[in-house]
Scaffold this active site. Structure first.
Site, PDB file in Angstrom:
ATOM      1  N   LYS A   7      -2.060   1.811 -25.353  1.00 49.26           N
ATOM      2  CA  LYS A   7      -2.544   1.801 -26.745  1.00 49.26           C
ATOM      3  C   LYS A   7      -1.333   1.965 -27.676  1.00 49.26           C
ATOM      4  O   LYS A   7      -0.492   1.084 -27.703  1.00 49.26           O
ATOM      5  CB  LYS A   7      -3.602   2.891 -26.918  1.00 49.26           C
ATOM      6  CG  LYS A   7      -4.849   2.634 -26.042  1.00 49.26           C
ATOM      7  CD  LYS A   7      -5.945   3.634 -26.316  1.00 49.26           C
ATOM      8  CE  LYS A   7      -7.222   3.303 -25.567  1.00 49.26           C
ATOM      9  NZ  LYS A   7      -7.325   3.971 -24.254  1.00 49.26           N
TER      10      LYS A   7
ATOM     11  N   GLU B 172      -0.442   4.818  -0.554  1.00 50.24           N
ATOM     12  CA  GLU B 172      -1.162   6.085  -0.747  1.00 50.24           C
ATOM     13  C   GLU B 172      -0.247   7.261  -0.412  1.00 50.24           C
ATOM     14  O   GLU B 172       0.535   7.195   0.543  1.00 50.24           O
ATOM     15  CB  GLU B 172      -2.405   6.156   0.158  1.00 50.24           C
ATOM     16  CG  GLU B 172      -3.574   5.357  -0.371  1.00 50.24           C
ATOM     17  CD  GLU B 172      -3.756   4.067   0.371  1.00 50.24           C
ATOM     18  OE1 GLU B 172      -2.734   3.476   0.790  1.00 50.24           O
ATOM     19  OE2 GLU B 172      -4.915   3.654   0.546  1.00 50.24           O
TER      20      GLU B 172
ATOM     21  N   ARG C 293      -1.411  -1.938 -19.117  1.00 48.46           N
ATOM     22  CA  ARG C 293      -2.767  -1.370 -19.088  1.00 48.46           C
ATOM     23  C   ARG C 293      -2.875  -0.429 -17.888  1.00 48.46           C
ATOM     24  O   ARG C 293      -2.949  -0.884 -16.738  1.00 48.46           O
ATOM     25  CB  ARG C 293      -3.765  -2.522 -18.968  1.00 48.46           C
ATOM     26  CG  ARG C 293      -5.227  -2.153 -18.944  1.00 48.46           C
ATOM     27  CD  ARG C 293      -6.085  -3.354 -19.217  1.00 48.46           C
ATOM     28  NE  ARG C 293      -5.848  -3.820 -20.571  1.00 48.46           N
ATOM     29  CZ  ARG C 293      -6.350  -3.259 -21.672  1.00 48.46           C
ATOM     30  NH1 ARG C 293      -7.158  -2.220 -21.563  1.00 48.46           N
ATOM     31  NH2 ARG C 293      -6.071  -3.737 -22.854  1.00 48.46           N
TER      32      ARG C 293
ATOM     33  N   THR D 224      -3.829   6.884 -21.513  1.00 49.26           N
ATOM     34  CA  THR D 224      -3.588   5.511 -21.099  1.00 49.26           C
ATOM     35  C   THR D 224      -2.160   5.199 -21.524  1.00 49.26           C
ATOM     36  O   THR D 224      -1.551   5.951 -22.295  1.00 49.26           O
ATOM     37  CB  THR D 224      -4.539   4.520 -21.808  1.00 49.26           C
ATOM     38  OG1 THR D 224      -4.457   4.747 -23.219  1.00 49.26           O
ATOM     39  CG2 THR D 224      -5.973   4.706 -21.353  1.00 49.26           C
TER      40      THR D 224
ATOM     41  N   TYR E  33       0.862  -1.185   0.000  1.00 52.49           N
ATOM     42  CA  TYR E  33       0.000   0.000   0.000  1.00 52.49           C
ATOM     43  C   TYR E  33       0.897   1.233   0.000  1.00 52.49           C
ATOM     44  O   TYR E  33       1.863   1.291   0.758  1.00 52.49           O
ATOM     45  CB  TYR E  33      -0.923   0.011   1.225  1.00 52.49           C
ATOM     46  CG  TYR E  33      -2.327  -0.374   0.838  1.00 52.49           C
ATOM     47  CD1 TYR E  33      -2.994   0.322  -0.157  1.00 52.49           C
ATOM     48  CD2 TYR E  33      -2.978  -1.451   1.438  1.00 52.49           C
ATOM     49  CE1 TYR E  33      -4.264  -0.031  -0.548  1.00 52.49           C
ATOM     50  CE2 TYR E  33      -4.255  -1.815   1.051  1.00 52.49           C
ATOM     51  CZ  TYR E  33      -4.898  -1.097   0.053  1.00 52.49           C
ATOM     52  OH  TYR E  33      -6.146  -1.442  -0.349  1.00 52.49           O
TER      53      TYR E  33
ATOM     54  N   ASP F  64      -6.810  14.734 -23.845  1.00 52.99           N
ATOM     55  CA  ASP F  64      -6.774  13.291 -23.574  1.00 52.99           C
ATOM     56  C   ASP F  64      -6.102  12.642 -24.789  1.00 52.99           C
ATOM     57  O   ASP F  64      -6.716  12.507 -25.846  1.00 52.99           O
ATOM     58  CB  ASP F  64      -8.215  12.788 -23.391  1.00 52.99           C
ATOM     59  CG  ASP F  64      -8.273  11.286 -23.152  1.00 52.99           C
ATOM     60  OD1 ASP F  64      -7.254  10.608 -23.384  1.00 52.99           O
ATOM     61  OD2 ASP F  64      -9.346  10.792 -22.755  1.00 52.99           O
TER      62      ASP F  64
HETATM   63  N1  DSN Z   1     -11.990   1.499 -24.860  1.00 52.28           N
HETATM   64  C1  DSN Z   1     -11.025   2.440 -25.364  1.00 52.28           C
HETATM   65  C2  DSN Z   1     -11.138   2.580 -26.837  1.00 52.28           C
HETATM   66  O1  DSN Z   1     -11.395   1.582 -27.452  1.00 52.28           O
HETATM   67  O2  DSN Z   1     -10.943   3.656 -27.384  1.00 52.28           O
HETATM   68  C3  DSN Z   1     -11.122   3.747 -24.687  1.00 52.28           C
HETATM   69  O3  DSN Z   1     -11.808   3.659 -23.523  1.00 52.28           O
END
Ligand code: DSN
Length: 500
Positions: free
Chosen positions: A287, A80, A293, A284, A78, A255
């Site tokens: 991608k 925090e 992830r 994120t 933990y 974003d």
């Molecule tokens: N699920 C992702 C996408 O496919 O763009 C974003 O949340």
């Protein structure tokens, strides 16, 4: 097999040991001792991914170094708080990992500040929204009350402050134009946190119209002007968007979840790199960036204090084992090979768009600047009615092509059935495919879509596919994937014998 690790080691010479495979084997052996079905499913997923070509624009294949970094004892901690200021003792090593990951993120993106704790993109966006609200709304409200500490407010003052926090305006790209759910979609928390307004792509070009966005922003005067998308095939001029935000007195938030890898790989630079222009950038890490992830927030120093209070503001304990893997991924993304990879993602995507068009499909905006294209399948009429995105997605999946259906601007089929497909090239580029393979994929996709018909007539989900076309597509996908196996380090046959 009684002991797969021993059997493998007995079958190879010491100098030929495949350490990545051995690591997988050891891990799965531990898993199978407790939960054999889980081990079998992990191997089943490898089998699945070996035989289906992955064109989901938001997915990728991270390195085995990233994967193996995630499986360790940091999951037991933990932590925090922030490095050096934790709510628990014993975080010396977590501090080192988190400080390193944040430094790598700052260096990779040229950011003033990085918070590597968010578990995913939605988490990162909620943290960013609340940090902006804290810095720009709550802090001045407290100051007006002559306070800096929430705990010193009376009950009535606290109620009044809470009421005022939900009334600010957020202006982002609308869902049907490619905006994400967390950008103010009605069923998402963001639409409850803010008075949501949206801009759309131009009906004529399918692209962002900066003058129109400026007009809207000056009229609405949002607290936050948000740029970024899940399904928009073009680049964004972030310098222009920042100009608009400044004129409207808004915080400029981006974003970049989908295109963070293109930013790290310097495909998007200058006006098209969000980091120098935006106050806050979220993403994120899994991608185009090809990490674990997870999520990340970058920001100008002005928001650092609010973001450092991510716990207890919106987050609980961070995941130090995932943060360690983020550090590995950021280092990978800083290499020259990654720049080459990012450039090839876009080159491949352009080739795929051209192949789709040459094979008679309708590609929105006529092409792409990034890692994704949108195809309008509703334009196709195979003689027995027009198909939906859902039918197209299912038929392609049956032919071992995995992608997802997507709403299009003004979509007559709504968000469930949809009229579109979103197709991305980040994962196939990781496999090593190039423009010749994109031509082949475009041809196979068109072959399948032209062989699909709604059945019964009028159905938006059920369909038939002409058997000859299906057999041909399956054969062509197999031939392609035989040349570009997923995780070639892993001996699937051995794993199946050991765990399935
Ligand atoms: N699920 C992702 C996408 O496919 O763009 C974003 O949340």
């Amino acid at each position: 097999m009684n002991n797969p690790v021993a059997e493998y080691l007995a079958s190879v010479k010491p100098e030929a040991v495949n350490t990545a495979f051995l690591a997988y084997l050891c891990g799965l052996t531990e898993t199978a001792a407790i939960a054999p079905k889980i081990a079998a499913s992990i191997v089943g997923e490898l089998e699945n991914q070996r035989k289906r070509v992955k064109l989901i624009a938001s997915e990728n294949y991270c390195s085995l170094a990233v994967q193996l970094t995630m499986g360790n004892l940091f999951t037991d901690k933990y932590a925090e708080g922030m490095p050096g200021r934790r709510f628990y003792a014993g975080n010396e090593n977590v501090d080192a990992v988190e400080a390193d990951a944040a430094a790598e993120a700052r260096k990779l993106f040229g950011a003033e500040y990085a918070n590597v704790q968010p578990h995913c993109g939605a988490d990162a966006n909620v943290l960013a929204y609340w940090a902006i609200l804290s810095a720009r709304v709550e802090a001045p409200a407290l100051e007006a009350l002559g306070e800096t500490n929430l705990y010193k407010l009376s009950g009535a003052q606290w109620q009044e402050l809470k009421r005022s926090l939900g009334s600010q305006k957020l202006l982002g790209l609308d869902y049907y134009s490619g905006g994400h759910l967390t950008h103010g979609y009605r069923y998402n928390l963001s639409s409850r946190m803010f008075d949501v307004h949206s801009y759309s792509v131009s009906g004529e070009t399918g692209m962002l119209d900066y003058d129109a966005i400026e007009g809207q922003a000056l009229e609405i005067r949002p607290l936050i002007l948000l740029a970024g998308y899940s399904a928009y095939p073009r680049k964004i001029n972030f310098r222009r968007m920042r100009e608009i935000a400044d004129k409207a007195g808004a915080v400029f938030m981006v974003d970049m979840a989908h295109f963070a890898g293109l930013v790290a790989g310097k495909v998007f630079s200058g006006d098209y790199d969000p980091v120098p222009h935006a106050h806050v950038v979220t993403t994120t890490t899994h991608k185009t960036l090809r990490g674990p992830r997870a999520g990340l927030v970058l920001a100008k120093q002005e928001f650092a204090e609010a973001l450092d209070k991510g716990c207890p503001l919106t987050m609980g304990g961070p995941l130090p084992h995932i943060i360690a893997a983020k550090a590995v991924a950021f280092k990978e993304a800083g290499r020259d090979e990654f720049r080459d990879y990012a450039a090839r993602i876009v080159e491949n995507c352009r080739a795929l768009a051209a192949a789709c068009i040459n094979n008679g499909l309708t590609v929105l905006t006529g092409g792409t600047d990034n890692h994704l294209i949108l195809v309008n399948v509703n334009e196709l009429d195979n003689g027995s009615g027009r198909i939906t995105g859902r039918q197209a997605e299912s038929a392609l999946h049956e032919c071992h092509i995995t992608l997802n259906r997507n709403s299009l601007p003004g979509d007559p089929n709504g968000p469930w059935y949809t009229s579109g497909l979103r197709i991305g090239t980040a994962a196939v580029t990781t496999l090593g495919m190039g423009t010749a393979e994109m031509e082949e994929l475009g041809a196979i996709i068109a072959l399948v879509l032209k062989a699909v018909s709604p059945a019964p007539a009028g159905s938006k989900a059920k369909y038939t596919i002409e058997p000859g076309a299906k057999a041909e597509a399956l054969d062509r996908v197999k031939k392609l994937l035989d040349r570009f196996p997923v995780y070639p380090e892993l001996d699937l046959e051995f794993l199946q014998k050991a765990f399935c």
